[in-house]
Scaffold this motif. Sequence first.
Motif, PDB file in Angstrom:
ATOM      1  N   PRO A 160      -2.998  16.437  15.800  1.00 24.43           N
ATOM      2  CA  PRO A 160      -2.878  17.364  16.934  1.00 24.43           C
ATOM      3  C   PRO A 160      -1.506  17.391  17.606  1.00 24.43           C
ATOM      4  CG  PRO A 160      -4.995  16.270  17.032  1.00 24.43           C
ATOM      5  CD  PRO A 160      -4.234  15.638  15.906  1.00 24.43           C
ATOM      6  N   PHE A 161      -0.997  16.230  18.004  1.00 23.55           N
ATOM      7  CA  PHE A 161       0.269  16.229  18.733  1.00 23.55           C
ATOM      8  C   PHE A 161       1.487  16.443  17.836  1.00 23.55           C
ATOM      9  CE2 PHE A 161      -2.343  14.527  22.145  1.00 23.55           C
ATOM     10  CZ  PHE A 161      -1.836  15.234  23.232  1.00 23.55           C
ATOM     11  N   PRO A 162       1.528  15.882  16.621  1.00 20.51           N
ATOM     12  CA  PRO A 162       2.637  16.243  15.732  1.00 20.51           C
ATOM     13  C   PRO A 162       2.725  17.749  15.478  1.00 20.51           C
ATOM     14  CG  PRO A 162       1.587  14.265  14.917  1.00 20.51           C
ATOM     15  CD  PRO A 162       0.751  14.756  16.063  1.00 20.51           C
ATOM     16  N   VAL A 163       1.572  18.389  15.281  1.00 24.38           N
ATOM     17  CA  VAL A 163       1.567  19.842  15.075  1.00 24.38           C
ATOM     18  C   VAL A 163       2.005  20.555  16.354  1.00 24.38           C
ATOM     19  CG1 VAL A 163       0.087  21.855  14.678  1.00 24.38           C
ATOM     20  CG2 VAL A 163      -0.165  19.826  13.249  1.00 24.38           C
ATOM     21  N   PHE A 164       1.500  20.088  17.475  1.00 24.00           N
ATOM     22  CA  PHE A 164       1.823  20.717  18.764  1.00 24.00           C
ATOM     23  C   PHE A 164       3.327  20.676  19.036  1.00 24.00           C
ATOM     24  CE2 PHE A 164       2.588  20.147  23.355  1.00 24.00           C
ATOM     25  CZ  PHE A 164       2.127  21.371  23.816  1.00 24.00           C
ATOM     26  N   TYR A 165       3.923  19.498  18.887  1.00 27.01           N
ATOM     27  CA  TYR A 165       5.348  19.370  19.190  1.00 27.01           C
ATOM     28  C   TYR A 165       6.225  20.043  18.130  1.00 27.01           C
ATOM     29  CZ  TYR A 165       4.696  16.448  23.280  1.00 27.01           C
ATOM     30  OH  TYR A 165       4.358  15.997  24.533  1.00 27.01           O
ATOM     31  N   SER A 166       5.779  20.039  16.892  1.00 29.54           N
ATOM     32  CA  SER A 166       6.525  20.754  15.843  1.00 29.54           C
ATOM     33  C   SER A 166       6.534  22.246  16.132  1.00 29.54           C
ATOM     34  CB  SER A 166       5.899  20.492  14.471  1.00 29.54           C
ATOM     35  OG  SER A 166       5.970  19.127  14.137  1.00 29.54           O
ATOM     36  N   PHE A 167       5.381  22.746  16.564  1.00 29.15           N
ATOM     37  CA  PHE A 167       5.276  24.169  16.879  1.00 29.15           C
ATOM     38  C   PHE A 167       6.122  24.512  18.101  1.00 29.15           C
ATOM     39  CE2 PHE A 167       3.083  28.184  17.822  1.00 29.15           C
ATOM     40  CZ  PHE A 167       2.942  28.689  16.541  1.00 29.15           C
ATOM     41  N   GLN A 168       6.098  23.632  19.093  1.00 28.94           N
ATOM     42  CA  GLN A 168       6.908  23.863  20.289  1.00 28.94           C
ATOM     43  C   GLN A 168       8.399  23.865  19.955  1.00 28.94           C
ATOM     44  OE1 GLN A 168       5.762  24.597  23.529  1.00 28.94           O
ATOM     45  NE2 GLN A 168       3.916  24.890  22.291  1.00 28.94           N
ATOM     46  N   LEU A 171       9.285  27.119  18.261  1.00 28.35           N
ATOM     47  CA  LEU A 171       9.280  28.257  19.187  1.00 28.35           C
ATOM     48  C   LEU A 171      10.507  28.285  20.098  1.00 28.35           C
ATOM     49  CD1 LEU A 171       5.516  28.447  20.234  1.00 28.35           C
ATOM     50  CD2 LEU A 171       6.781  30.040  18.779  1.00 28.35           C
ATOM     51  N   GLU A 172      11.227  27.176  20.157  1.00 26.01           N
ATOM     52  CA  GLU A 172      12.453  27.161  20.959  1.00 26.01           C
ATOM     53  C   GLU A 172      13.479  28.162  20.429  1.00 26.01           C
ATOM     54  OE1 GLU A 172      13.107  25.621  23.787  1.00 26.01           O
ATOM     55  OE2 GLU A 172      11.063  24.822  23.805  1.00 26.01           O
ATOM     56  N   PHE A 173      13.356  28.502  19.157  1.00 25.57           N
ATOM     57  CA  PHE A 173      14.297  29.441  18.552  1.00 25.57           C
ATOM     58  C   PHE A 173      13.832  30.894  18.694  1.00 25.57           C
ATOM     59  CE2 PHE A 173      14.772  25.386  16.375  1.00 25.57           C
ATOM     60  CZ  PHE A 173      16.146  25.192  16.451  1.00 25.57           C
ATOM     61  N   ARG A 178       7.558  33.984  26.246  1.00 20.52           N
ATOM     62  CA  ARG A 178       6.291  33.647  25.608  1.00 20.52           C
ATOM     63  C   ARG A 178       5.258  33.304  26.671  1.00 20.52           C
ATOM     64  NH1 ARG A 178       9.447  29.545  23.432  1.00 20.52           N
ATOM     65  NH2 ARG A 178       7.842  28.072  24.076  1.00 20.52           N
ATOM     66  N   LEU A 179       3.994  33.522  26.315  1.00 20.49           N
ATOM     67  CA  LEU A 179       2.890  33.123  27.176  1.00 20.49           C
ATOM     68  C   LEU A 179       2.348  31.783  26.693  1.00 20.49           C
ATOM     69  CD1 LEU A 179       0.939  36.497  27.523  1.00 20.49           C
ATOM     70  CD2 LEU A 179       2.378  35.395  29.244  1.00 20.49           C
ATOM     71  N   LEU A 180       2.073  30.888  27.624  1.00 17.32           N
ATOM     72  CA  LEU A 180       1.560  29.568  27.268  1.00 17.32           C
ATOM     73  C   LEU A 180       0.262  29.671  26.477  1.00 17.32           C
ATOM     74  CD1 LEU A 180       1.637  26.490  27.447  1.00 17.32           C
ATOM     75  CD2 LEU A 180       0.470  26.664  29.663  1.00 17.32           C
ATOM     76  N   LEU A 181      -0.598  30.598  26.873  1.00 13.51           N
ATOM     77  CA  LEU A 181      -1.882  30.758  26.193  1.00 13.51           C
ATOM     78  C   LEU A 181      -1.685  31.149  24.731  1.00 13.51           C
ATOM     79  CD1 LEU A 181      -4.952  30.746  26.465  1.00 13.51           C
ATOM     80  CD2 LEU A 181      -4.839  33.162  27.115  1.00 13.51           C
ATOM     81  N   ILE A 182      -0.717  32.035  24.487  1.00 13.83           N
ATOM     82  CA  ILE A 182      -0.428  32.459  23.111  1.00 13.83           C
ATOM     83  C   ILE A 182       0.134  31.288  22.309  1.00 13.83           C
ATOM     84  CG2 ILE A 182       0.923  34.019  21.668  1.00 13.83           C
ATOM     85  CD1 ILE A 182      -1.293  35.383  23.232  1.00 13.83           C
ATOM     86  N   ASP A 183       1.002  30.511  22.945  1.00 15.83           N
ATOM     87  CA  ASP A 183       1.562  29.323  22.277  1.00 15.83           C
ATOM     88  C   ASP A 183       0.450  28.368  21.851  1.00 15.83           C
ATOM     89  OD1 ASP A 183       3.996  30.388  22.748  1.00 15.83           O
ATOM     90  OD2 ASP A 183       4.695  28.836  24.132  1.00 15.83           O
ATOM     91  N   LEU A 184      -0.465  28.109  22.775  1.00 10.57           N
ATOM     92  CA  LEU A 184      -1.562  27.186  22.486  1.00 10.57           C
ATOM     93  C   LEU A 184      -2.480  27.742  21.401  1.00 10.57           C
ATOM     94  CD1 LEU A 184      -2.487  26.008  26.103  1.00 10.57           C
ATOM     95  CD2 LEU A 184      -1.249  24.726  24.344  1.00 10.57           C
TER      96      LEU A 184
END
Length: 207
Positions: A160-168, A171-173, A178-184
Amino acid sequence: MAIGQKIQKLRKKNYMSQEKLAEQLGVSRQAISKWEVGESIPDTDKVIQLSLAFDVPTDYLLFDDMIDCKDDAVIANETTNKRMDIAIPVIAATGVSLIGLLISIAAYFTWQTVFTVSVGLIVQITAIIFFEAMRTKNNESKSKIYRRHFYSINLWLILPFPVFYSFQFALEFYPYPRLLLIDLLFTAITYLFLCGIITFVMRKART
């Protein structure tokens, strides 16, 4: 009971076809058939492989009368003990891995830093090391099955967290707001897809 009869009995007890047993032992189906009807007997190395495949002592296979009198009770007891020796590390390590996930969740909602969240991940990695050490110590052929079970469960706890932080990080690029809900939502989809694919591959490898 002759060795061929024992092989047939154990094969059926483990719901194995002659083809599947032959593939596992690296022999032909005809060889298994000949063993079972008493036309030939397996070589010593195959007896050892059979004992590992069926979780029985080699003495049970080799000697007609030595263990027949306590047959099923002995086999059931030894099989249960061996499986428990492997299952306990799976349960214990999975429990520790779950604790690691809970630590990561608590750390995220408290401090929201990668460093604090990684403490839980370190706990999970420790659980994996513990499991692998115990699995190697047991050195049972059946431990391969438990290993697949362990990782098919624990990847859902670890990723969960490796995927979450990798995705975050990715998305920095992204140059637009962005909307937080869409990110999640996209993070959850990525997580479920990744875990689902890995689980599917593991199950295919098991069949």
